[in-house]
Design an enzyme around this catalytic site. Structure first.
Site, PDB file in Angstrom:
ATOM      1  N   ARG A  49       6.854  -6.503   1.876  1.00 34.65           N
ATOM      2  CA  ARG A  49       5.432  -6.364   2.195  1.00 34.65           C
ATOM      3  C   ARG A  49       4.631  -6.094   0.919  1.00 34.65           C
ATOM      4  O   ARG A  49       5.208  -5.866  -0.135  1.00 34.65           O
ATOM      5  CB  ARG A  49       5.218  -5.248   3.222  1.00 34.65           C
ATOM      6  CG  ARG A  49       5.944  -3.964   2.786  1.00 34.65           C
ATOM      7  CD  ARG A  49       5.269  -2.712   3.140  1.00 34.65           C
ATOM      8  NE  ARG A  49       3.995  -2.596   2.516  1.00 34.65           N
ATOM      9  CZ  ARG A  49       3.822  -2.240   1.236  1.00 34.65           C
ATOM     10  NH1 ARG A  49       4.837  -1.994   0.428  1.00 34.65           N
ATOM     11  NH2 ARG A  49       2.611  -2.153   0.741  1.00 34.65           N
ATOM     12  N   GLY A  50       3.285  -6.061   1.113  1.00 35.85           N
ATOM     13  CA  GLY A  50       2.418  -5.972  -0.056  1.00 35.85           C
ATOM     14  C   GLY A  50       2.065  -7.397  -0.447  1.00 35.85           C
ATOM     15  O   GLY A  50       2.953  -8.268  -0.522  1.00 35.85           O
ATOM     16  N   ARG A  92       1.592 -14.148   7.690  1.00 33.83           N
ATOM     17  CA  ARG A  92       0.580 -13.082   7.632  1.00 33.83           C
ATOM     18  C   ARG A  92      -0.729 -13.703   7.102  1.00 33.83           C
ATOM     19  O   ARG A  92      -0.734 -14.277   6.013  1.00 33.83           O
ATOM     20  CB  ARG A  92       1.057 -11.912   6.744  1.00 33.83           C
ATOM     21  CG  ARG A  92       2.335 -11.260   7.288  1.00 33.83           C
ATOM     22  CD  ARG A  92       2.608  -9.907   6.652  1.00 33.83           C
ATOM     23  NE  ARG A  92       1.688  -8.886   7.114  1.00 33.83           N
ATOM     24  CZ  ARG A  92       1.579  -7.675   6.555  1.00 33.83           C
ATOM     25  NH1 ARG A  92       2.323  -7.374   5.510  1.00 33.83           N
ATOM     26  NH2 ARG A  92       0.739  -6.787   7.025  1.00 33.83           N
ATOM     27  N   GLN A 198       3.025   3.459   5.070  1.00 35.66           N
ATOM     28  CA  GLN A 198       3.415   2.958   3.744  1.00 35.66           C
ATOM     29  C   GLN A 198       3.141   3.990   2.647  1.00 35.66           C
ATOM     30  O   GLN A 198       3.823   4.010   1.624  1.00 35.66           O
ATOM     31  CB  GLN A 198       2.660   1.656   3.417  1.00 35.66           C
ATOM     32  CG  GLN A 198       3.084   0.441   4.212  1.00 35.66           C
ATOM     33  CD  GLN A 198       2.256   0.251   5.463  1.00 35.66           C
ATOM     34  OE1 GLN A 198       1.774   1.222   6.058  1.00 35.66           O
ATOM     35  NE2 GLN A 198       2.089  -0.977   5.891  1.00 35.66           N
ATOM     36  N   ASP A 239      -5.616  -7.135  -0.491  1.00 33.64           N
ATOM     37  CA  ASP A 239      -4.912  -8.275   0.101  1.00 33.64           C
ATOM     38  C   ASP A 239      -5.668  -9.576  -0.113  1.00 33.64           C
ATOM     39  O   ASP A 239      -5.091 -10.662  -0.109  1.00 33.64           O
ATOM     40  CB  ASP A 239      -4.668  -8.045   1.590  1.00 33.64           C
ATOM     41  CG  ASP A 239      -3.517  -7.082   1.766  1.00 33.64           C
ATOM     42  OD1 ASP A 239      -3.728  -5.862   1.641  1.00 33.64           O
ATOM     43  OD2 ASP A 239      -2.383  -7.560   1.952  1.00 33.64           O
TER      44      ASP A 239
HETATM   45  O1  MRU Z   1       0.691  -4.410   5.586  1.00 35.57           O
HETATM   46  P1  MRU Z   1       1.095  -4.230   4.149  1.00 35.57           P
HETATM   47  O2  MRU Z   1       1.973  -3.047   3.935  1.00 35.57           O
HETATM   48  O3  MRU Z   1       1.647  -5.498   3.561  1.00 35.57           O
HETATM   49  O4  MRU Z   1      -0.287  -3.922   3.408  1.00 35.57           O
HETATM   50  C1  MRU Z   1      -0.274  -3.762   2.015  1.00 35.57           C
HETATM   51  C2  MRU Z   1      -1.590  -3.411   1.455  1.00 35.57           C
HETATM   52  O5  MRU Z   1      -2.592  -3.317   2.137  1.00 35.57           O
HETATM   53  C3  MRU Z   1      -1.647  -3.274  -0.040  1.00 35.57           C
HETATM   54  O6  MRU Z   1      -2.611  -2.341  -0.424  1.00 35.57           O
HETATM   55  C4  MRU Z   1      -2.019  -4.641  -0.645  1.00 35.57           C
HETATM   56  O7  MRU Z   1      -1.214  -5.637  -0.133  1.00 35.57           O
HETATM   57  C5  MRU Z   1      -1.909  -4.615  -2.123  1.00 35.57           C
HETATM   58  S1  MRU Z   1      -0.230  -4.495  -2.644  1.00 35.57           S
HETATM   59  C6  MRU Z   1      -0.189  -4.615  -4.326  1.00 35.57           C
END
Ligand code: MRU
Length: 342
Positions: A49-50, A92, A198, A239
């Site tokens: 994720r991220g 996603r 997270q 994102d």
């Molecule tokens: O749902 P996730 O855990 O993938 O969301 C991640 C985030 O919102 C992070 O802040 C974003 O992806 C930046 S990661 C460098």
């Protein structure tokens, strides 16, 4: 200490090796993903994720998932490639890095007029470049972000935009790692980030592992921490960044930006260029991923919402550009008014 490698090639190169982030902080387990199903499932369930990490994993996963089809004829292979690319890109919708990485892979395949074996070899080179570039972008963000971290800085962050969310040292946490490596004192308040925690599970894990002081707070405590003078700067990841600087990031980011604005505390977004989407004019055009109600209804398997209550579970929110003090990318620091063009 060994660096965290959230996404990498397995030693033989036939799989995408990830750290299964669903199991942290309790267990450190690496998984090797090969098939389309493996990779899609890992992305959908947030094992990886991220925004940057899912782009990298999808590019590499496209390669591993096509290995079994390399003896097909060109036409059949091209059809399979497109169907895998589509499936991965759809996993996603908010993180533009996913569509960006798959777009690069499609372009590389289109430019390689050759037998499937050779197309696959070219795709592997491209996926490796995406992986390596992401590492380099994280380092650059870390350097450019130093101006927001005076010695002794107390940083409030949200979700996890650290090493676990990228192929390198992270985005929002990159300046923190760089400052720490340079011997400057820095500490972090990590919002726990319901529903999937997270912040509490991942940000706190990776910072503690690096010896950087970190305190976990619940999501409702951020504004009060600011009011009590415990925060010098808020730093978050992204994102997707629209052309006008509106930012999609983990749900809860917007309320921190509103509170930071009220308390006159800098609110800084750190992201690689792969997160910028010049084709989306503003935040209104960003699709926010809606996730399953079960994530809110229970916590670690224990029901926490009253039976019969409805649930709303958007995974991200939109922070208007007007609330953002600076956007730090691998190219440097952008200040308002923002205008991102291709
Ligand atoms: O749902 P996730 O855990 O993938 O969301 C991640 C985030 O919102 C992070 O802040 C974003 O992806 C930046 S990661 C460098």
């Amino acid at each position: 200490m060994e660096p965290i490698r959230a996404v990498q090639w397995s030693p033989g190169g036939d799989a995408v090796r990830i750290i299964d982030q669903r199991r942290l902080p309790g267990e450190f387990i690496e998984r090797d993903l090969r098939s389309l199903h493996d990779v899609c499932d890992a992305i959908a369930t947030l094992a990886v994720r991220g925004a940057p990490a899912i782009g990298v994993a999808a590019a590499m996963g496209l390669v591993t998932s096509l290995q079994d089809f390399r003896s097909d004829d060109r036409h059949a292979f091209a059809i399979m490639l497109e169907s895998h690319a589509r499936a991965l890109a759809a996993m996603r919708p908010t993180a533009v890095n996913l569509a960006w990485a798959i777009g690069r892979m499609r372009q590389r395949a289109a430019a390689t007029k050759a037998a499937p074996q050779n197309v696959l070899a070219a795709l592997r080179v491209e996926a490796t470049a995406i992986l390596d570039e992401d590492r380099a972008m994280c380092e650059a963000i870390g350097r450019h972000g130093q101006r927001f971290l005076p010695s002794g800085a107390r940083v409030l962050t949200h979700c996890n935009a650290g090493a676990l969310a990228t192929a390198g040292i992270g985005t929002a946490l990159a300046p923190v790692y760089v400052a720490h490596a340079a011997g400057r004192s820095v500490s972090v308040l990590a919002g726990e980030t319901r529903p999937l925690l997270q912040g509490a599970r991942l940000t706190a894990w990776e910072l503690s592992r690096a010896g950087i002081p970190v305190q976990v707070i619940t999501d409702g405590m951020g504004a009060s921490a600011m009011q009590n003078g415990a925060v010098d700067v808020v730093i978050v990841g992204a994102d997707r960044i629209a052309a006008n600087g509106d930012v999609a990031n983990k749900i809860g980011t917007y309320s921190l930006a509103v509170a930071a604005h009220h308390h006159n505390i800098p609110f800084v977004v750190c992201a690689p260029s792969s997160t910028i989407d010049p084709r989306t004019a503003n935040g209104g055009g960003i699709v926010v991923e809606m996730r399953h109600e079960a994530e809110v209804r229970s916590l670690a398997g224990v029901p926490v919402a009253a039976h019969g209550a409805g649930i709303w579970n958007p995974a991200f929110d939109i922070t208007p550009a007007a609330l953002i003090t600076a956007i730090v990318t691998d190219h440097g620091v952008r200040l308002p008014p923002y205008s991102f063009t291709s």
